[in-house]
Design a protein around this motif. Sequence first.
Motif, PDB file in Angstrom:
ATOM      1  N   ASP A   1      33.467 101.882  32.370  1.00  0.00           N
ATOM      2  CA  ASP A   1      33.395 100.418  32.396  1.00  0.00           C
ATOM      3  C   ASP A   1      32.200  99.894  33.176  1.00  0.00           C
ATOM      4  OD1 ASP A   1      34.852 100.046  35.281  1.00  0.00           O
ATOM      5  OD2 ASP A   1      35.897 101.532  34.060  1.00  0.00           O
TER       6      ASP A   1
ATOM      7  N   GLN B   1      33.208  91.599  34.912  1.00  0.00           N
ATOM      8  CA  GLN B   1      32.961  93.010  34.629  1.00  0.00           C
ATOM      9  C   GLN B   1      31.911  93.211  33.545  1.00  0.00           C
ATOM     10  OE1 GLN B   1      34.287  94.177  37.429  1.00  0.00           O
ATOM     11  NE2 GLN B   1      35.134  95.947  36.381  1.00  0.00           N
TER      12      GLN B   1
ATOM     13  N   GLY C   1      32.556  96.869  30.898  1.00  0.00           N
ATOM     14  CA  GLY C   1      33.799  96.370  31.445  1.00  0.00           C
ATOM     15  C   GLY C   1      34.990  96.780  30.593  1.00  0.00           C
TER      16      GLY C   1
END
Length: 267
Positions: free
Chosen positions: A122, A173, A180
């Motif tokens: 991520d 994110q 993310g």
Amino acid sequence: MAPESLRGTGSGGYDALWLALREGADADARATELLEPLRAALPPGGPLVIWDLGCGTGSLGRWLAPRLADRPQRWVLFDGDAGLLAKAHVPAPFTTREGDLSALRAADLADASLVAASALLDVLDPARLDGLAAAITTAGCPALFTLTVAGDVRLDPPDPLDADLVAAFNDHQRRTGLLGPDAVAAATEAFARRGAAVLTSPSPWRLGPDQAALTAAWLRGWVAAAVEQRPDLAPAAARYLRRRLPDGGLRAEISHTDLLAVPGGIT
């Protein structure tokens, strides 16, 4: 799940105290369902050479090495943060290697029996993920990625501000082009496009009063990242933390996904 506020001062790494605080929750969350297909995908006979990418202090190795203890192992602990590497250890012979993940190539992994990583996908952008998938599939070794952020957070008791904070955090994110909560879908596509079979399994954190220090640290970092993304939430978020933190009774389920990629398919 590691918000920007929990990052350390090294080259992209995380604070060692945060990594230590979360290690037990990580161990409890990882998907043991993927261990059997992982064992089946490992090359037969001989010692295993396991590369741990973005290893931090080695918590993934401390979890995984005993679960592969029927085979001799040698670990390569790879990270861009020299400070974390100085603290890294696993219960098997290991070497440490400081390096830039984006510069990793198939030739570097020529001796690898397995590539492993935790909480990594991520924080990659699409180009770095694509390069990593290319290196691993060309090297022909399986890869296990644990604890990739999946984007869902469930809190008990619920609060009207929860949904706004979840959405703001997920957008945070993705800042600067990072994957993310889209990382698992992107990794599945990147490995499958190169002929690898991909298995996924949920690996949620389940936090509660018995992990009050971790729950509070996670909540503060999660809210701080959401407010950085949406400054208009700041006044409500401050009240939210005052409601959430004092009694220590908050329970949280924070979604992650583990992913196993096997070049050439699973037999």
